[in-house]
Design a protein around this motif. Sequence first.
Motif, mmCIF file in Angstrom:
data_model
loop_
_atom_site.group_PDB
_atom_site.id
_atom_site.type_symbol
_atom_site.label_atom_id
_atom_site.label_comp_id
_atom_site.label_asym_id
_atom_site.label_seq_id
_atom_site.Cartn_x
_atom_site.Cartn_y
_atom_site.Cartn_z
ATOM 1 N N VAL A 4 19.403 -47.485 -35.117
ATOM 2 C CA VAL A 4 19.571 -47.720 -36.543
ATOM 3 C C VAL A 4 20.128 -49.127 -36.703
ATOM 4 O O VAL A 4 21.099 -49.497 -36.037
ATOM 5 C CB VAL A 4 20.548 -46.698 -37.170
ATOM 6 C CG1 VAL A 4 20.771 -46.998 -38.646
ATOM 7 C CG2 VAL A 4 20.034 -45.284 -36.978
ATOM 8 N N THR A 99 15.789 -47.654 -39.892
ATOM 9 C CA THR A 99 15.684 -46.793 -38.718
ATOM 10 C C THR A 99 14.347 -47.033 -38.041
ATOM 11 O O THR A 99 13.444 -47.643 -38.610
ATOM 12 C CB THR A 99 15.802 -45.307 -39.112
ATOM 13 O OG1 THR A 99 14.777 -45.006 -40.064
ATOM 14 C CG2 THR A 99 17.154 -44.988 -39.706
ATOM 15 N N SER A 127 12.322 -44.730 -43.519
ATOM 16 C CA SER A 127 12.671 -45.434 -42.286
ATOM 17 C C SER A 127 12.584 -46.952 -42.388
ATOM 18 O O SER A 127 13.395 -47.645 -41.809
ATOM 19 C CB SER A 127 11.808 -44.936 -41.127
ATOM 20 O OG SER A 127 10.438 -45.110 -41.407
ATOM 21 N N ILE A 160 21.197 -39.466 -39.907
ATOM 22 C CA ILE A 160 19.824 -39.827 -39.575
ATOM 23 C C ILE A 160 19.092 -38.547 -39.163
ATOM 24 O O ILE A 160 19.646 -37.713 -38.452
ATOM 25 C CB ILE A 160 19.798 -40.844 -38.417
ATOM 26 C CG1 ILE A 160 20.743 -42.028 -38.690
ATOM 27 C CG2 ILE A 160 18.379 -41.307 -38.120
ATOM 28 C CD1 ILE A 160 20.469 -42.801 -39.950
#
Length: 184
Positions: A4, A99, A127, A160
Amino acid sequence: MTKVTLVRTHQLAPEIRQSRLKRDWMDATYNKHAYRCLPLSTANVSGWEIILQQDLVVQWEGGNTVPTIIEGENYKGRVIANCNKIGMVDMHIGWAFSTEPGYDTWITGSPNHFVDGAVPLTASVPSHWWPDEVQVSWKITTVNEPVIFKGGEPFAFFTIYPNTLAQSVEFNVENLWDKPDLID
């Protein structure tokens, strides 16, 4: 393991820290009984918290009005909150999330952490979010009373998760009464 990337969107971005187990209301239960609930305690520590740098006081007059920030709108020149939606305050987290493909960021208020007069809204950040911070919104539920978000406490929480999780879940429904060994 997934990576991340956190990008500061301001030099005075708030602290991010692993979420904590302890909650004042849980400490106040008889013999701290609330901590005996493993799912509750696990939720408390399953992500990261973003910490408010100073008190923020908001008041909403109800109806179709926008709340007013009474105190704490700015922190050393950085806007930390604004009110431009009916009954809501938006808090700037000072970070942008990115991410790896296949993972998204779930962001809301910290689990089992309460603010009198407000409830957190929840968002899912894709993401590959653009390089801009997300705002965490709180719905004000108290009318004509100041709502205090305390400095040093979390105003946001994120975790996440794989963004294909919901599509890959298959439910199998069973009945407890069909399992006499569990009933006993």
